[in-house]
Write a protein that holds these residues in place. Sequence first.
Motif, mmCIF file in Angstrom:
data_model
loop_
_atom_site.group_PDB
_atom_site.id
_atom_site.type_symbol
_atom_site.label_atom_id
_atom_site.label_comp_id
_atom_site.label_asym_id
_atom_site.label_seq_id
_atom_site.Cartn_x
_atom_site.Cartn_y
_atom_site.Cartn_z
ATOM 1 N N PHE A 1 1.413 20.702 -32.133
ATOM 2 C CA PHE A 1 2.860 20.552 -31.919
ATOM 3 C C PHE A 1 3.570 21.895 -32.031
ATOM 4 N N ILE A 2 4.540 22.114 -31.151
ATOM 5 C CA ILE A 2 5.400 23.294 -31.281
ATOM 6 C C ILE A 2 6.590 22.932 -32.164
ATOM 7 N N VAL A 3 7.094 21.731 -31.966
ATOM 8 C CA VAL A 3 8.206 21.231 -32.780
ATOM 9 C C VAL A 3 7.875 19.799 -33.186
ATOM 10 N N GLU A 4 8.116 19.453 -34.450
ATOM 11 C CA GLU A 4 7.946 18.065 -34.879
ATOM 12 C C GLU A 4 9.318 17.411 -34.961
ATOM 13 N N THR A 5 9.387 16.163 -34.519
ATOM 14 C CA THR A 5 10.683 15.473 -34.490
ATOM 15 C C THR A 5 10.576 14.114 -35.179
ATOM 16 N N PRO A 6 10.283 14.114 -36.503
ATOM 17 C CA PRO A 6 10.122 12.833 -37.192
ATOM 18 C C PRO A 6 11.371 11.943 -37.105
ATOM 19 N N ASP A 7 12.540 12.571 -37.092
ATOM 20 C CA ASP A 7 13.765 11.769 -37.056
ATOM 21 C C ASP A 7 13.863 10.960 -35.773
ATOM 22 N N ILE B 1 5.257 8.487 -29.677
ATOM 23 C CA ILE B 1 4.392 9.263 -28.780
ATOM 24 C C ILE B 1 4.653 10.762 -28.930
ATOM 25 N N GLY B 2 3.783 11.537 -28.308
ATOM 26 C CA GLY B 2 3.992 12.987 -28.251
ATOM 27 C C GLY B 2 4.514 13.367 -26.875
ATOM 28 N N MET B 3 5.355 14.390 -26.831
ATOM 29 C CA MET B 3 5.970 14.819 -25.558
ATOM 30 C C MET B 3 5.534 16.245 -25.266
ATOM 31 N N LYS B 4 4.825 16.407 -24.164
ATOM 32 C CA LYS B 4 4.428 17.767 -23.765
ATOM 33 C C LYS B 4 5.680 18.630 -23.676
ATOM 34 N N ASP B 5 5.613 19.821 -24.196
ATOM 35 C CA ASP B 5 6.823 20.647 -24.261
ATOM 36 C C ASP B 5 7.168 21.300 -22.926
ATOM 37 N N LEU B 6 6.885 20.577 -21.865
ATOM 38 C CA LEU B 6 7.306 21.000 -20.531
ATOM 39 C C LEU B 6 8.451 20.088 -20.079
ATOM 40 N N PHE B 7 8.613 18.951 -20.807
ATOM 41 C CA PHE B 7 9.683 18.002 -20.490
ATOM 42 C C PHE B 7 10.923 18.406 -21.266
ATOM 43 N N CYS B 8 12.043 18.540 -20.572
ATOM 44 C CA CYS B 8 13.284 18.887 -21.251
ATOM 45 C C CYS B 8 13.764 17.681 -22.052
ATOM 46 N N THR B 9 14.078 17.940 -23.315
ATOM 47 C CA THR B 9 14.531 16.872 -24.200
ATOM 48 C C THR B 9 15.875 17.278 -24.788
ATOM 49 N N ARG B 10 16.849 16.419 -24.638
ATOM 50 C CA ARG B 10 18.210 16.731 -25.056
ATOM 51 C C ARG B 10 18.264 17.031 -26.555
ATOM 52 N N MET C 1 9.760 9.762 -30.361
ATOM 53 C CA MET C 1 9.062 11.037 -30.177
ATOM 54 C C MET C 1 8.660 11.662 -31.504
ATOM 55 N N LEU C 2 7.362 11.937 -31.640
ATOM 56 C CA LEU C 2 6.862 12.590 -32.849
ATOM 57 C C LEU C 2 7.050 14.095 -32.793
ATOM 58 N N GLY C 3 7.114 14.635 -31.588
ATOM 59 C CA GLY C 3 7.338 16.072 -31.470
ATOM 60 C C GLY C 3 7.006 16.567 -30.084
ATOM 61 N N LYS C 4 7.222 17.877 -29.906
ATOM 62 C CA LYS C 4 6.946 18.517 -28.622
ATOM 63 C C LYS C 4 5.580 19.187 -28.707
ATOM 64 N N LEU C 5 4.736 18.843 -27.758
ATOM 65 C CA LEU C 5 3.336 19.264 -27.819
ATOM 66 C C LEU C 5 3.087 20.599 -27.137
ATOM 67 N N ALA D 1 -11.864 24.810 -27.166
ATOM 68 C CA ALA D 1 -10.640 24.602 -26.387
ATOM 69 C C ALA D 1 -10.416 23.108 -26.190
ATOM 70 N N PRO D 2 -9.156 22.668 -26.309
ATOM 71 C CA PRO D 2 -8.826 21.266 -26.073
ATOM 72 C C PRO D 2 -8.591 20.995 -24.587
ATOM 73 N N GLY D 3 -8.837 22.016 -23.760
ATOM 74 C CA GLY D 3 -8.498 21.904 -22.348
ATOM 75 C C GLY D 3 -7.052 22.301 -22.130
ATOM 76 N N GLY D 4 -6.694 22.332 -20.860
ATOM 77 C CA GLY D 4 -5.320 22.729 -20.577
ATOM 78 C C GLY D 4 -4.932 22.309 -19.182
ATOM 79 N N SER D 5 -3.689 22.298 -18.905
ATOM 80 C CA SER D 5 -2.659 22.817 -19.785
ATOM 81 C C SER D 5 -2.164 21.808 -20.824
ATOM 82 N N SER D 6 -2.454 20.516 -20.651
ATOM 83 C CA SER D 6 -1.935 19.533 -21.614
ATOM 84 C C SER D 6 -2.847 19.450 -22.839
ATOM 85 N N GLY D 7 -3.134 20.591 -23.452
ATOM 86 C CA GLY D 7 -4.085 20.646 -24.562
ATOM 87 C C GLY D 7 -3.510 20.159 -25.878
ATOM 88 N N GLY D 8 -2.206 20.329 -26.061
ATOM 89 C CA GLY D 8 -1.590 19.770 -27.258
ATOM 90 C C GLY D 8 -1.649 18.248 -27.194
#
Lengths: 485, 494
Positions: free
Chosen positions: B43-49, B76-85, B118-122, B156-163
């Motif tokens: 995760f790049i950012v966690e969003t527990p709230d 769920i987890g959100m790949k950090d390519l999706f813009c989230t308000r 959302m649990l966070g940005k992946l 490697a977890p693979g990529g680009s959706s490795g998170g």
Amino acid sequence: MTESTYRIRGETAEWEVVIGLEVHAQVTSNAKLFSGASTEFGAEPNTQVSLVDAAMPGMLPVPNRECIRQAVRTGMAIDAEINRWSRFDRKNYFYADLPQGYQISQLYHPLVGEGHLEVEVDGSLKTIGVERIHVEQDAGKLMHDQHPSMSYVDLNRSGVALMEIVSRPDMRSPAEAGAYLTKLRSILRYVGSCDGNMDQGSMRADVNVSVRKPGDELGTRTETKNVNSVRFVMQAIEHEAMRQVELLESGGTIVQETRLFNPDTGTTRSMRSKEDAHDYRYFPDPDLLPLELDEAFLEECRASLPELPDAKRARYTDAGIGAYNAGVLTAEVETARWFDALLATGANPTQAANWVTSELFGALNRTGTSIEQSSVSPAQAAELLALVADGTLSGSLAKQVFEVMLKTGQDPVAIVEERGLKQTSDTGAIEAVIAEVMAKNPNQLEQYRGGKEALFGFFVGQTMKAMGGKANPAVVNELLKKALS
Amino acid sequence: MTELTDLGVRALRDGVRAGSFSAVEVADAFITRVAQAKALNAFIVETPDHALAAAREADRARAAGETLKPLAGVPIGMKDLFCTRGVQTTAASHMLEGFVPQYESTVSQKLWDAGAGMLGKLNLDQFAMGSSNETSYFGNVVSPWRAKDGGNAALAPGGSSGGSSAAIAARLCPAATGTDTGGSIRQPAAFTGIAGIKPTYGRCSRWGVVAFASSLDQAGPMARDVTDCAIMLEAMAGYDAKDATSLQLDVPTWSHSLSPSLAGKKIGILKEYRVDGMPEEIEALWQRGIDWVKDAGAEVVEVSLPHTRYALPAYYIIAPAEASSNLARYDGVRYGLRDLPQGANLQAMYAATRAAGFGDEVKRRIMIGTYVLSAGFYDAYFTQASKVRALIARDFEAAWEACDLLLTPTAPSAAFALGEKSADPLAMYLNDVFTVPSSLAGLPAMSVPGGLDKQGLPLGLQVIGRPLDEQAVLNAGLAIEQRAGFVARPEQWW
């Protein structure tokens, strides 16, 4: 059709000027080409900007059908081929007024193909070819005067839809270029696809000029960017042609380059040469599907076209209106619209045309009012003309009534009633006045009867004066002749 | 007792509906697990709230006797390519570090509308460019998997959706969004023993997804099994007027129509996919896959995609070309990083900003893309690649005359060690050899776990379908899944 004889007389030879214009016309639409943002002119900076216009991450363009429709209608108005299949390309370059880092345009497959329009210069007609019309996004605007060391960016214009109307290099004189631009502007305004406000930048021209000795191959051209009035376009051509001739005759060569016009001096100067030109790396915009137009859409576009200036002018001359008046009445769409409304009342075309071009235009000029703002409506004008035609008003009474109409906006019939301005043909009343006038002026009567016929006008004047200008002049003439003889 | 975090999307949804546990319990369990997995850097950012708010809403709705939304109670987890308000969106780049969108991508909004939290940005490869997650500005993701004799080398977890892949495999979330341009959902899914589907181009809106290569980018779900992917995809897909390439079609109820029977289906095996140097284990995996689909009732036929060997070069022209233009907007003028050296003019600001804001792989692709579009090279590269793309699409059309689906390995190898290929871009690009052709043709394709290699690392099988036939792809995936009986999971070391 005659070829232009416009020549630049150089030291060594006569030179022909070859001109092509690329006109950028802002499409009349409430929303931008690829976003829902408003296109209002003169709004506060950065208040008409959507996420798409600011090129925020992940934002996508969606074509605005109204802009496409307007460009198609414009193409139809110049008899152009409409391409059922066209595509948007990206023109890539970096500049602070271009948020996406590319302009969405149409290089390879424009919406509108070959067309043409006819211009009249010095009484002869000439056809100017139009190579293509494509639609593209406008850029934003940089402001350099807001901060001592920084430039500001206003994105209100970013993404506004433009039509780029590219002519063939068919013009041979500044006058032809001026006539082309004027005609094009008139057509755009008739069609309603562009408001043609050149001073607000809604319409501007890139001017391509080259010179050659008549009969030679085309010379190297320069492109003078963003010239924003008909007069300036003509000036820019004159200056640029002269500059090129002088340069060539002094042994120099023309560099293919982009130039800028200075309206204060009427001259052009170099902006950048071909060597510094950007490599725009055009390629099909992968965010957009090709634009495919179906027959129903084209039919709707065709059906919505108004009568165009050439057709309207022919209709007016067919109705007996002189060629000059017909030209004046059709040049601006608002005038033509007003005049058509007047004709629709059944007014006599010739009389109506004369009245509009003399009385109405005179009044509008005097007051600096445009015809759409005129306090006199076509229906009121028709009523006034009818009062003259049926003899209720004389020419001079009609002028008086018109003055009142301009001031008050009242209907002519009401004015005539209220102010008793009605012309009288009552022979009894007129005869009584004539008798009175004759009695009061025995000397003149004697002289007249003694052969001084020039005094007839004196008796007409006295009678009219005594009648307060309301007597029918024809009846007065007739009765006076009888009484004086 | 089963841990809540061991449950998938369907089980969590059904459990919350049935009242077996509350949505807040689920959210808490995953939040705790995310917090304990920093070593994976998923995760790049966690969003527990965010996750908790959605969970509370699900519990409230249930208590009120309302019908629960399709993903109510599922974090769920959100790949950090999706813009989230209101939540930082970086595309794993320095360029967008600290960028907080004022808008929500269509796909993420649809997921929230379906009740997910959302649990966070992946984490991901920077601007989705990479096959190993090593190009992220925020450090690479580490696969939860370890090779048996790998000397504990980080994989490697693979990529680009490795998170996304790492987080699902490590049970940090039951499902996540991914995006796939040339294999970015399928290859990481294969590397981590999970399932992932790239739907037909145009199924999921691209609006609000940071663009890599517009004509190829397509969002899709990643989850532990085929059914969960189907449930997720139903929530993510759908027409969006804000994306001109979005398909104006209803979303089928894929999850309800799932069937593992392949009776009457013809499955094509591509002779060209027997690439040189393919490890024996991959060959063996493929053969197992062939046996499984036969067992499920399918007829297996050999088909040919004659132009497929040009797919990779064409992809590595088209994708960078589009990227070079798509990434022009990151110029330091309006948002994101701005590097303005003392006395710099506009050009110098661009240069400094982009030099500092983009990583090496992004720069490499921008340069390749700029080159292939430039005057004098355009026809030789971009035009030629576009023609190849059209020919590949035609090859697939021809293949569909002979079969309904194609079966291939997902990747030419199991997960490689971090650092193993990062110095050799070409070796890295070769990872996409099986996934790229279907991307170029815009076809639906999915990866499902097919087993483990000798090192105990997951291998994936890929199913490619006709345009819009996600159902057939999912069904075949289910048939394989049931026969593969893949239950392996990474041992927890983090």
